[in-house]
Design an enzyme around this catalytic site. Sequence first.
Site, PDB file in Angstrom:
ATOM      1  N   HIS A  28       0.859  -1.187   0.000  1.00 59.08           N
ATOM      2  CA  HIS A  28       0.000   0.000   0.000  1.00 59.08           C
ATOM      3  C   HIS A  28       0.892   1.233   0.000  1.00 59.08           C
ATOM      4  CE1 HIS A  28      -3.779   2.165   1.781  1.00 59.08           C
ATOM      5  NE2 HIS A  28      -3.131   2.912   0.904  1.00 59.08           N
ATOM      6  N   HIS A  36       1.350   4.707  -2.719  1.00 62.70           N
ATOM      7  CA  HIS A  36       0.998   5.428  -3.952  1.00 62.70           C
ATOM      8  C   HIS A  36       2.287   6.032  -4.486  1.00 62.70           C
ATOM      9  CE1 HIS A  36      -3.353   5.278  -2.891  1.00 62.70           C
ATOM     10  NE2 HIS A  36      -2.845   5.202  -1.667  1.00 62.70           N
ATOM     11  N   HIS A  44      -9.508   0.988  -1.512  1.00 63.04           N
ATOM     12  CA  HIS A  44      -9.487   1.750  -0.264  1.00 63.04           C
ATOM     13  C   HIS A  44     -10.920   1.778   0.281  1.00 63.04           C
ATOM     14  CE1 HIS A  44      -5.612   3.089  -1.671  1.00 63.04           C
ATOM     15  NE2 HIS A  44      -5.454   3.976  -0.699  1.00 63.04           N
ATOM     16  N   GLU A  84     -11.374   3.938   5.510  1.00 63.47           N
ATOM     17  CA  GLU A  84     -10.308   4.852   5.965  1.00 63.47           C
ATOM     18  C   GLU A  84     -11.011   6.006   6.688  1.00 63.47           C
ATOM     19  OE1 GLU A  84      -8.181   6.842   2.789  1.00 63.47           O
ATOM     20  OE2 GLU A  84      -6.549   7.487   4.114  1.00 63.47           O
ATOM     21  N   ASP A 106       1.559   7.229   1.635  1.00 64.22           N
ATOM     22  CA  ASP A 106       2.193   8.349   0.924  1.00 64.22           C
ATOM     23  C   ASP A 106       3.385   8.840   1.750  1.00 64.22           C
ATOM     24  OD1 ASP A 106       0.054   8.824  -1.253  1.00 64.22           O
ATOM     25  OD2 ASP A 106      -1.086   8.728   0.616  1.00 64.22           O
TER      26      ASP A 106
HETATM   27  N1  ADE Z   1      -4.486   8.597  -2.553  1.00 69.69           N
HETATM   28  C1  ADE Z   1      -3.276   8.730  -2.035  1.00 69.69           C
HETATM   29  N2  ADE Z   1      -3.293   8.470  -0.722  1.00 69.69           N
HETATM   30  C2  ADE Z   1      -4.580   8.166  -0.405  1.00 69.69           C
HETATM   31  C3  ADE Z   1      -5.243   7.809   0.788  1.00 69.69           C
HETATM   32  N3  ADE Z   1      -4.621   7.717   1.954  1.00 69.69           N
HETATM   33  N4  ADE Z   1      -6.573   7.592   0.725  1.00 69.69           N
HETATM   34  C4  ADE Z   1      -7.214   7.685  -0.425  1.00 69.69           C
HETATM   35  N5  ADE Z   1      -6.636   8.019  -1.568  1.00 69.69           N
HETATM   36  C5  ADE Z   1      -5.314   8.261  -1.566  1.00 69.69           C
HETATM   37 ZN    ZN Z   2      -3.703   4.692   0.134  1.00 70.13          ZN
END
Ligand code: ADE
Ligand code: ZN
Length: 310
Positions: free
Chosen positions: A9, A11, A189, A192, A271
């Site tokens: 996970h 990006h 996703h 969250e 990220d």
């Molecule tokens: N795109 C990049 N990071 C993300 C995240 N934490 N949740 C949803 N979309 C994303």
């Molecule tokens: Zn993510």
Amino acid sequence: MPEGLAELHVHIEGTLEPELIFILAERNGIALPYRDLDDLRSRYAFDDLQSFLDLYYANMAVLRTAEDFADLARAYFARAARAGVTRAEFFFDPQAHTARGVAVHEVVAGLSDAVAGARREFGIDAAMIASIVRDRPVPEAHEVFGELLRLGAPIIGLGLDSAEVGYPPSLFEDVFARARAEGLHVTAHAGEEGPPEYVWQALDLLGAERIDHGIRSLEDPALVARLVDERIPLTVCPFSNVRLRAVDSLAEHPLRRMLAEGLAVSVHSDDPAYFGGYVDDNLVGLTDALGLTEAEREVLRRNSWDAAFL
Ligand code: ADE
Ligand code: ZN
């Protein structure tokens, strides 16, 4: 089980470090709205997912050519290798680039070039997952997916990301059915910021094989039972959850509770350029904040391999 960690996970656009933003802006003749690195870094304080996404998408303006995407991914692999990552299944957001006039083939050419070199240069087995940007129009998701297929893009799966609340998985049932028919893996996703209902939908409507984040699943005991019974992996990103205020602090992170419930959780970075660290940093942070034991870290590592699309 292989050596090292499987990072499932992350990006790739979320690995764009401030220094590289300035280098690419210079190379592409793009005027940044930041005075300097410190000014840019001062903006990395987020209230929620949307406030992060605003900066994340804005910074992508510096990514224009295949070479830019290759440099981005190569820089990530170099850092991931130091974190002990030996398998990296990374997301990219094609629509975040097509929406600003960058062709899908530039994105795919650059990323796949870096993927090809990752094993040789860094000992990393890397694979790409295209992610649907859920707060953009549904027909666009179909167009971009079709373009990826036409290009023969070497993707192993389809994901779903971006602003969650108000954009339920149900919107994307058809495009995920197409992905499954193509033999692609499916992940989404969910849970969250969004409710447990979105996790149910990701499983039942999209056919998700794993859930990215999924921390709000804990609010629904029937959902927890389902996830445990079917051993559905949850790719949890602790630094992200704290920085986006889904969780108040690392010490209050529900990871230990998730392990105790028998959920197939593993730890990832989301990220890392924005949230204070890579997967190794997340594990060190959790170890300090929750007192994770060596045995618990080994369970997390094993879960990462069980969850990998191998
Ligand atoms: N795109 C990049 N990071 C993300 C995240 N934490 N949740 C949803 N979309 C994303
Ligand atoms: Zn993510």
